[in-house]
Design a protein around this motif. Structure first.
Motif, PDB file in Angstrom:
ATOM      1  N   ILE A  58       0.861  -1.190   0.000  1.00 47.28           N
ATOM      2  CA  ILE A  58       0.000   0.000   0.000  1.00 47.28           C
ATOM      3  C   ILE A  58       0.894   1.236   0.000  1.00 47.28           C
ATOM      4  N   VAL A  59       0.867   2.001  -1.089  1.00 48.88           N
ATOM      5  CA  VAL A  59       1.678   3.209  -1.192  1.00 48.88           C
ATOM      6  C   VAL A  59       1.060   4.311  -0.348  1.00 48.88           C
ATOM      7  N   LEU A  60       1.830   4.833   0.617  1.00 48.13           N
ATOM      8  CA  LEU A  60       1.355   5.920   1.474  1.00 48.13           C
ATOM      9  C   LEU A  60       1.732   7.283   0.906  1.00 48.13           C
ATOM     10  N   ASN A  61       2.963   7.429   0.463  1.00 54.74           N
ATOM     11  CA  ASN A  61       3.440   8.633  -0.208  1.00 54.74           C
ATOM     12  C   ASN A  61       4.734   8.282  -0.935  1.00 54.74           C
ATOM     13  N   GLU A  62       5.466   9.298  -1.402  1.00 50.27           N
ATOM     14  CA  GLU A  62       6.657   9.031  -2.203  1.00 50.27           C
ATOM     15  C   GLU A  62       7.741   8.324  -1.403  1.00 50.27           C
ATOM     16  N   LYS A  63       7.753   8.477  -0.080  1.00 45.68           N
ATOM     17  CA  LYS A  63       8.817   7.903   0.742  1.00 45.68           C
ATOM     18  C   LYS A  63       8.412   6.602   1.412  1.00 45.68           C
ATOM     19  N   TYR A  64       7.147   6.460   1.783  1.00 45.85           N
ATOM     20  CA  TYR A  64       6.741   5.321   2.601  1.00 45.85           C
ATOM     21  C   TYR A  64       5.742   4.427   1.859  1.00 45.85           C
ATOM     22  N   THR A  65       5.971   3.121   1.969  1.00 45.97           N
ATOM     23  CA  THR A  65       5.049   2.110   1.450  1.00 45.97           C
ATOM     24  C   THR A  65       4.798   1.076   2.538  1.00 45.97           C
ATOM     25  N   ALA A  66       3.538   0.873   2.892  1.00 44.48           N
ATOM     26  CA  ALA A  66       3.185  -0.166   3.859  1.00 44.48           C
ATOM     27  C   ALA A  66       3.200  -1.526   3.173  1.00 44.48           C
ATOM     28  N   ILE A  67       3.670  -2.535   3.887  1.00 48.21           N
ATOM     29  CA  ILE A  67       3.746  -3.890   3.354  1.00 48.21           C
ATOM     30  C   ILE A  67       2.875  -4.798   4.214  1.00 48.21           C
ATOM     31  N   THR A  68       1.917  -5.447   3.610  1.00 49.39           N
ATOM     32  CA  THR A  68       1.066  -6.389   4.323  1.00 49.39           C
ATOM     33  C   THR A  68       0.981  -7.687   3.530  1.00 49.39           C
ATOM     34  N   GLY A  69       0.648  -8.760   4.209  1.00 53.59           N
ATOM     35  CA  GLY A  69       0.503 -10.030   3.505  1.00 53.59           C
ATOM     36  C   GLY A  69       0.337 -11.184   4.461  1.00 53.59           C
ATOM     37  N   VAL A  70       0.070 -12.345   3.902  1.00 52.73           N
ATOM     38  CA  VAL A  70      -0.091 -13.556   4.691  1.00 52.73           C
ATOM     39  C   VAL A  70       0.415 -14.744   3.874  1.00 52.73           C
ATOM     40  N   ASN A  71       0.999 -15.696   4.561  1.00 53.61           N
ATOM     41  CA  ASN A  71       1.497 -16.916   3.938  1.00 53.61           C
ATOM     42  C   ASN A  71       1.003 -18.101   4.746  1.00 53.61           C
ATOM     43  N   PHE A  72       0.504 -19.124   4.058  1.00 57.13           N
ATOM     44  CA  PHE A  72       0.085 -20.356   4.725  1.00 57.13           C
ATOM     45  C   PHE A  72       0.801 -21.535   4.087  1.00 57.13           C
ATOM     46  N   PRO A  81       7.600 -43.899  13.237  1.00 56.17           N
ATOM     47  CA  PRO A  81       7.383 -45.216  12.611  1.00 56.17           C
ATOM     48  C   PRO A  81       6.118 -45.880  13.163  1.00 56.17           C
ATOM     49  N   ASP A  82       5.394 -46.551  12.260  1.00 53.98           N
ATOM     50  CA  ASP A  82       4.191 -47.283  12.658  1.00 53.98           C
ATOM     51  C   ASP A  82       3.146 -46.377  13.321  1.00 53.98           C
ATOM     52  N   ALA A  83       3.024 -45.150  12.823  1.00 54.17           N
ATOM     53  CA  ALA A  83       2.019 -44.215  13.341  1.00 54.17           C
ATOM     54  C   ALA A  83       1.299 -43.569  12.169  1.00 54.17           C
ATOM     55  N   ASN A  84       0.186 -42.913  12.471  1.00 54.45           N
ATOM     56  CA  ASN A  84      -0.546 -42.196  11.432  1.00 54.45           C
ATOM     57  C   ASN A  84       0.221 -40.962  10.975  1.00 54.45           C
ATOM     58  N   ASN A  85      -0.169 -40.445   9.816  1.00 57.23           N
ATOM     59  CA  ASN A  85       0.467 -39.226   9.316  1.00 57.23           C
ATOM     60  C   ASN A  85       0.156 -38.028  10.205  1.00 57.23           C
ATOM     61  N   ASN A  86       1.094 -37.104  10.252  1.00 60.55           N
ATOM     62  CA  ASN A  86       0.921 -35.846  10.965  1.00 60.55           C
ATOM     63  C   ASN A  86       0.744 -34.709   9.972  1.00 60.55           C
ATOM     64  N   ASN A  87      -0.064 -33.731  10.361  1.00 65.43           N
ATOM     65  CA  ASN A  87      -0.206 -32.498   9.588  1.00 65.43           C
ATOM     66  C   ASN A  87       0.480 -31.368  10.345  1.00 65.43           C
ATOM     67  N   LEU A  88       1.355 -30.665   9.658  1.00 64.82           N
ATOM     68  CA  LEU A  88       2.074 -29.534  10.241  1.00 64.82           C
ATOM     69  C   LEU A  88       1.666 -28.273   9.490  1.00 64.82           C
ATOM     70  N   TYR A  89       1.222 -27.247  10.232  1.00 63.23           N
ATOM     71  CA  TYR A  89       0.714 -26.034   9.602  1.00 63.23           C
ATOM     72  C   TYR A  89       1.472 -24.808  10.114  1.00 63.23           C
ATOM     73  N   SER A  90       1.562 -23.821   9.244  1.00 63.32           N
ATOM     74  CA  SER A  90       2.149 -22.538   9.641  1.00 63.32           C
ATOM     75  C   SER A  90       1.434 -21.418   8.902  1.00 63.32           C
ATOM     76  N   THR A  91       0.947 -20.434   9.657  1.00 60.19           N
ATOM     77  CA  THR A  91       0.331 -19.232   9.089  1.00 60.19           C
ATOM     78  C   THR A  91       1.179 -18.031   9.498  1.00 60.19           C
ATOM     79  N   ASN A  92       1.759 -17.364   8.514  1.00 60.34           N
ATOM     80  CA  ASN A  92       2.677 -16.256   8.758  1.00 60.34           C
ATOM     81  C   ASN A  92       2.047 -14.949   8.285  1.00 60.34           C
ATOM     82  N   LEU A  93       2.040 -13.950   9.145  1.00 66.95           N
ATOM     83  CA  LEU A  93       1.557 -12.622   8.792  1.00 66.95           C
ATOM     84  C   LEU A  93       2.734 -11.680   8.545  1.00 66.95           C
ATOM     85  N   ARG A  94       2.514 -10.683   7.681  1.00 69.93           N
ATOM     86  CA  ARG A  94       3.538  -9.680   7.416  1.00 69.93           C
ATOM     87  C   ARG A  94       2.926  -8.293   7.573  1.00 69.93           C
ATOM     88  N   ALA A  95       3.614  -7.444   8.312  1.00 68.08           N
ATOM     89  CA  ALA A  95       3.187  -6.054   8.467  1.00 68.08           C
ATOM     90  C   ALA A  95       4.433  -5.212   8.664  1.00 68.08           C
TER      91      ALA A  95
END
Length: 303
Positions: A58-72, A81-95
């Motif tokens: 998000i451009v604020l003015n000629e000098k400053y730009t805000a950065i936002t976002g999300v990653n999953f 061994p000899d176990a069920n599968n595991n699910n590993l999750y990560s949700t990353n925010l950027r500001a």
């Protein structure tokens, strides 16, 4: 309005590099590895990965730009061994904020909180705080570099990563190098206006707390590296990039007791590491991945 959009040419997020004239606003990919084995075992498991990323500058003015976002991102694999599968999750925010210092120099400061675990009985203990500071130099439209520092709390303790970036685009726009080490690197060449071939490197580093019988007793530390070659096809006026990747993955998923931590990790150097490893899924496997990217080309608005 046009002037504000042109200012985005100088915006390079920490997942990109320095002088490029585009921004990848959205991407999604899915990958699957060949069977991988546990250490000192004949038990095998497949590793499936999924990742999506959204960037909103998000451009604020000629000098400053805000950065936002999300990653999953997510992994699906068998950690024991000899176990069920595991699910590993990560949700990353950027500001954060990009600060321009004229035509050549700029700074980026990002706050990077994330929630990482198996997402069973989520709590504030699954929240980790991180940040990045980056200084960037753009010589011209074809070359630039950056350096900085990334830090994050993890299930195993504090992690620090020095950052070095490099970007080069040949004057005829056919050859491109894009490095943001030690996280990723990409080298590609344009065969036609719509087809590119390339090779890339992607490093994964994360930690996830695990739930067993409704109790948090362990965590897994993931350090993996993917080497891939790819073919890229552009569609819809080069706005959508479709990639088919084939490569080699060096996988490492180590499980530790939840109360055992190290003092500090800097890249691969671990200080005060007296942990007891419970299990390890570690091997080198073939990787197949498909990827789609929505790319906003900034060079067209300068004409």
């Amino acid at each position: 309005m046009k002037k504000k959009i042109i200012q985005l040419i100088l915006l390079i997020l920490p997942f990109l590099c320095n002088a490029q004239e585009y921004i990848d606003l959205f991407s999604v990919n899915y990958g699957k590895s060949q069977k991988t084995t546990f250490e000192n075992s004949f038990v095998t498991t497949l590793i499936s990965t999924f990742q999506t990323n959204l960037t909103l500058p998000i451009v604020l003015n000629e000098k400053y730009t805000a950065i936002t976002g999300v990653n999953f991102s997510s992994y699906n694999l068998q950690l024991f061994p000899d176990a069920n599968n595991n699910n590993l999750y990560s949700t990353n925010l950027r500001a954060g904020l990009r600060i321009s210092h004229g035509e050549h120099w700029s700074e980026i400061y990002l706050f990077l909180p994330k929630v990482a675990s198996d997402y069973i009985n989520l709590s504030n203990e699954d929240i980790y705080l991180g940040g990045l500071a980056l200084l960037k130099y753009k010589r011209d439209e074809n070359f630039g570099y950056s350096f900085g520092l990334y830090g994050s709390t993890e299930a195993y303790g504090l992690s620090m990563v020095p950052i070095l970036g490099l970007y080069y685009h040949s004057p005829n726009k056919r050859f491109e190098m894009n490095f943001f080490m030690p996280n990723d690197a990409d080298i590609n060449y344009s065969l036609t206006d719509k087809t590119r071939i390339g090779i890339d490197f992607l490093g994964h580093g994360n930690s996830y707390k695990l739930t067993t019988d409704n109790v948090r007793s362990n965590y897994v530390e993931n350090n993996s590296i993917d080497f891939s070659s790819y073919v890229q096809r552009s569609v819809f006026d080069n706005k959508i990039l479709l990639r088919l990747k084939f490569g080699y993955s060096l996988n490492q998923f180590r499980v530790y007791p939840i109360d055992q931590k190290l003092d500090l990790q800097i890249l691969a150097l671990k200080f005060g590491d007296n942990r007891t490893r419970l299990f390890e899924d570690k091997s080198n496997t073939i990787l197949l991945k498909i990827e789609a990217i929505y790319r906003f080309d900034l060079s067209t608005i300068k004409k």
